[in-house]
Design a protein around this motif. Structure first.
Motif, PDB file in Angstrom:
ATOM      1  N   LYS A  59       0.825  -1.214   0.000  1.00 26.35           N
ATOM      2  CA  LYS A  59       0.000   0.000   0.000  1.00 26.35           C
ATOM      3  C   LYS A  59       0.856   1.260   0.000  1.00 26.35           C
ATOM      4  N   HIS A  60       2.023   1.192   0.619  1.00 29.43           N
ATOM      5  CA  HIS A  60       2.873   2.385   0.673  1.00 29.43           C
ATOM      6  C   HIS A  60       3.779   2.429  -0.563  1.00 29.43           C
ATOM      7  N   PRO A  61       3.919   3.617  -1.194  1.00 27.64           N
ATOM      8  CA  PRO A  61       4.773   3.710  -2.384  1.00 27.64           C
ATOM      9  C   PRO A  61       6.214   3.252  -2.154  1.00 27.64           C
ATOM     10  N   TYR A  62       6.726   3.419  -0.930  1.00 27.34           N
ATOM     11  CA  TYR A  62       8.103   2.959  -0.701  1.00 27.34           C
ATOM     12  C   TYR A  62       8.181   1.432  -0.627  1.00 27.34           C
ATOM     13  N   GLY A  97       7.126  17.046   6.481  1.00 22.61           N
ATOM     14  CA  GLY A  97       5.921  16.267   6.168  1.00 22.61           C
ATOM     15  C   GLY A  97       6.218  14.792   6.055  1.00 22.61           C
ATOM     16  N   CYS A  98       5.673  14.161   5.038  1.00 20.08           N
ATOM     17  CA  CYS A  98       6.002  12.768   4.775  1.00 20.08           C
ATOM     18  C   CYS A  98       7.448  12.707   4.292  1.00 20.08           C
ATOM     19  N   ARG A  99       8.278  11.946   4.960  1.00 21.33           N
ATOM     20  CA  ARG A  99       9.706  11.922   4.622  1.00 21.33           C
ATOM     21  C   ARG A  99       9.986  11.383   3.224  1.00 21.33           C
ATOM     22  N   PHE A 100       9.026  10.671   2.666  1.00 24.21           N
ATOM     23  CA  PHE A 100       9.235  10.094   1.335  1.00 24.21           C
ATOM     24  C   PHE A 100       8.796  11.046   0.221  1.00 24.21           C
ATOM     25  N   HIS A 101       8.312  12.242   0.573  1.00 19.57           N
ATOM     26  CA  HIS A 101       7.690  13.079  -0.464  1.00 19.57           C
ATOM     27  C   HIS A 101       8.656  13.521  -1.558  1.00 19.57           C
ATOM     28  N   THR A 102       9.965  13.634  -1.238  1.00 23.82           N
ATOM     29  CA  THR A 102      10.914  14.091  -2.262  1.00 23.82           C
ATOM     30  C   THR A 102      11.133  13.050  -3.362  1.00 23.82           C
ATOM     31  N   ARG A 103      10.744  11.812  -3.097  1.00 26.40           N
ATOM     32  CA  ARG A 103      10.985  10.735  -4.075  1.00 26.40           C
ATOM     33  C   ARG A 103       9.694  10.036  -4.521  1.00 26.40           C
ATOM     34  N   CYS A 104       8.615  10.302  -3.806  1.00 25.47           N
ATOM     35  CA  CYS A 104       7.375   9.554  -4.041  1.00 25.47           C
ATOM     36  C   CYS A 104       6.701   9.967  -5.356  1.00 25.47           C
ATOM     37  N   PRO A 105       6.363   9.013  -6.204  1.00 27.67           N
ATOM     38  CA  PRO A 105       5.699   9.349  -7.465  1.00 27.67           C
ATOM     39  C   PRO A 105       4.252   9.784  -7.295  1.00 27.67           C
ATOM     40  N   LYS A 106       3.711   9.617  -6.083  1.00 20.74           N
ATOM     41  CA  LYS A 106       2.308   9.963  -5.831  1.00 20.74           C
ATOM     42  C   LYS A 106       2.179  11.229  -4.996  1.00 20.74           C
ATOM     43  N   ALA A 107       3.287  11.904  -4.700  1.00 20.14           N
ATOM     44  CA  ALA A 107       3.275  13.016  -3.739  1.00 20.14           C
ATOM     45  C   ALA A 107       2.514  14.231  -4.247  1.00 20.14           C
ATOM     46  N   THR A 108       1.826  14.892  -3.324  1.00 20.40           N
ATOM     47  CA  THR A 108       1.192  16.179  -3.610  1.00 20.40           C
ATOM     48  C   THR A 108       1.707  17.199  -2.590  1.00 20.40           C
ATOM     49  N   ALA A 110       0.283  18.526  -0.162  1.00 22.10           N
ATOM     50  CA  ALA A 110      -0.103  18.173   1.206  1.00 22.10           C
ATOM     51  C   ALA A 110       0.950  17.289   1.862  1.00 22.10           C
ATOM     52  N   CYS A 111       1.611  16.454   1.085  1.00 21.93           N
ATOM     53  CA  CYS A 111       2.625  15.538   1.628  1.00 21.93           C
ATOM     54  C   CYS A 111       3.850  16.297   2.123  1.00 21.93           C
ATOM     55  N   ARG A 112       4.113  17.457   1.543  1.00 30.24           N
ATOM     56  CA  ARG A 112       5.263  18.258   1.967  1.00 30.24           C
ATOM     57  C   ARG A 112       4.994  18.932   3.309  1.00 30.24           C
ATOM     58  N   THR A 115       2.658  15.298   8.212  1.00 33.02           N
ATOM     59  CA  THR A 115       3.203  13.949   8.397  1.00 33.02           C
ATOM     60  C   THR A 115       2.061  12.949   8.527  1.00 33.02           C
ATOM     61  N   PRO A 116       2.012  11.931   7.672  1.00 35.38           N
ATOM     62  CA  PRO A 116       0.915  10.958   7.788  1.00 35.38           C
ATOM     63  C   PRO A 116       1.085  10.056   9.003  1.00 35.38           C
ATOM     64  N   SER A 117      -0.028   9.731   9.639  1.00 33.00           N
ATOM     65  CA  SER A 117       0.027   8.743  10.715  1.00 33.00           C
ATOM     66  C   SER A 117      -0.362   7.393  10.117  1.00 33.00           C
ATOM     67  N   ALA A 127       1.428   4.388   6.564  1.00 35.07           N
ATOM     68  CA  ALA A 127       1.593   5.824   6.812  1.00 35.07           C
ATOM     69  C   ALA A 127       1.588   6.559   5.481  1.00 35.07           C
ATOM     70  N   CYS A 128       0.408   6.705   4.907  1.00 28.69           N
ATOM     71  CA  CYS A 128       0.273   7.406   3.617  1.00 28.69           C
ATOM     72  C   CYS A 128      -1.137   7.986   3.526  1.00 28.69           C
ATOM     73  N   PHE A 129      -1.227   9.251   3.098  1.00 30.59           N
ATOM     74  CA  PHE A 129      -2.528   9.915   2.999  1.00 30.59           C
ATOM     75  C   PHE A 129      -3.457   9.257   1.989  1.00 30.59           C
ATOM     76  N   ARG A 130      -2.905   8.484   1.088  1.00 30.79           N
ATOM     77  CA  ARG A 130      -3.739   7.833   0.081  1.00 30.79           C
ATOM     78  C   ARG A 130      -4.695   6.814   0.694  1.00 30.79           C
ATOM     79  N   GLU A 131      -4.450   6.474   1.958  1.00 33.58           N
ATOM     80  CA  GLU A 131      -5.350   5.547   2.664  1.00 33.58           C
ATOM     81  C   GLU A 131      -6.539   6.264   3.299  1.00 33.58           C
ATOM     82  N   GLU A 136      -7.088  16.056   2.552  1.00 36.65           N
ATOM     83  CA  GLU A 136      -6.885  17.132   1.573  1.00 36.65           C
ATOM     84  C   GLU A 136      -5.893  16.728   0.477  1.00 36.65           C
ATOM     85  N   TYR A 137      -5.134  15.667   0.732  1.00 36.40           N
ATOM     86  CA  TYR A 137      -4.192  15.151  -0.267  1.00 36.40           C
ATOM     87  C   TYR A 137      -4.840  15.072  -1.654  1.00 36.40           C
ATOM     88  N   TRP A 138      -6.076  14.604  -1.687  1.00 33.67           N
ATOM     89  CA  TRP A 138      -6.721  14.323  -2.966  1.00 33.67           C
ATOM     90  C   TRP A 138      -7.043  15.593  -3.755  1.00 33.67           C
TER      91      TRP A 138
HETATM   92  S1  SF4 Z   1       1.898  10.572   2.118  1.00 34.99           S
HETATM   93 FE1  SF4 Z   1       2.264  11.420   0.080  1.00 34.99          FE
HETATM   94  S2  SF4 Z   1       4.504  11.427  -0.201  1.00 34.99           S
HETATM   95 FE2  SF4 Z   1       4.020  10.102   1.532  1.00 34.99          FE
HETATM   96  S3  SF4 Z   1       3.937   8.081   0.650  1.00 34.99           S
HETATM   97 FE3  SF4 Z   1       1.849   8.878   0.654  1.00 34.99          FE
HETATM   98  S4  SF4 Z   1       1.550   9.858  -1.346  1.00 34.99           S
HETATM   99 FE4  SF4 Z   1       3.753   9.527  -1.056  1.00 34.99          FE
END
Ligand code: SF4
Length: 145
Positions: A59-62, A97-108, A110-112, A115-117, A127-131, A136-138
């Motif tokens: 579920k998580h992009p990483y 924010g989300c530590r993966f946002h600099t590399r995540c292909p799904k980042a918006t 809001a991710c910057r 921090t997702p719980s 730990a991703c807003f896509r869940e 507001e990510y969407w």
């Molecule tokens: S919260 Fe955003 S940057 Fe972090 S993994 Fe999810 S989509 Fe990617």
């Protein structure tokens, strides 16, 4: 070595935290030791769940990147990793924010900022807003830098 550790687990009725960079090793150890896989990125757990769920339906992009990077899983559909950037940020000064946002292909955007719980998805904690379908990510613009 893993089999020896698993036999010692049986003999002494003990537990392990087994750390690996190889998802296949984690899968083997989890399947035979009765545990779960926890994926860490820059010092934070980003996804936890049963091995087969994590590997077959991350579920998580990483976690998806790790799956792509594991040759044994034969899941490399393209030559490019599913990331925006290869560069690893400085773990001493991690991204906001989300530590993966600099590399995540799904980042918006809001991710910057935020921090997702951990969101529960079946037996996986992610730990991703896509869940969160109400987040507001969407409605936030896609990150391109
Ligand atoms: S919260 Fe955003 S940057 Fe972090 S993994 Fe999810 S989509 Fe990617």
């Amino acid at each position: 070595m893993m089999d020896l550790m698993l036999s010692l687990q049986d003999e002494f009725d003990t537990s392990y935290i087994f750390i690996s960079h190889d998802l296949s090793n984690a899968r083997y150890f989890s399947a035979h030791g009765g545990g779960k896989i926890g994926v860490m990125y820059l010092g934070e757990l980003v996804e936890v769940g049963p091995a087969e769920d994590m590997i077959n339906d991350p579920k998580h992009p990483y976690t998806n990147v790790l799956r792509w990077a594991t040759p044994d899983l034969a899941l490399r559909e393209t030559g490019d990793p599913p990331m925006r950037k290869i560069d690893v940020p400085d773990p001493v000064d991690p991204p906001s924010g989300c530590r993966f946002h600099t590399r995540c292909p799904k980042a918006t955007e809001a991710c910057r900022r935020e921090t997702p719980s951990g969101y529960q998805h079946g037996e996986q904690t992610v730990a991703c807003f896509r869940e969160d379908e109400d987040h507001e990510y969407w409605d936030s613009p896609e990150l391109t830098d």
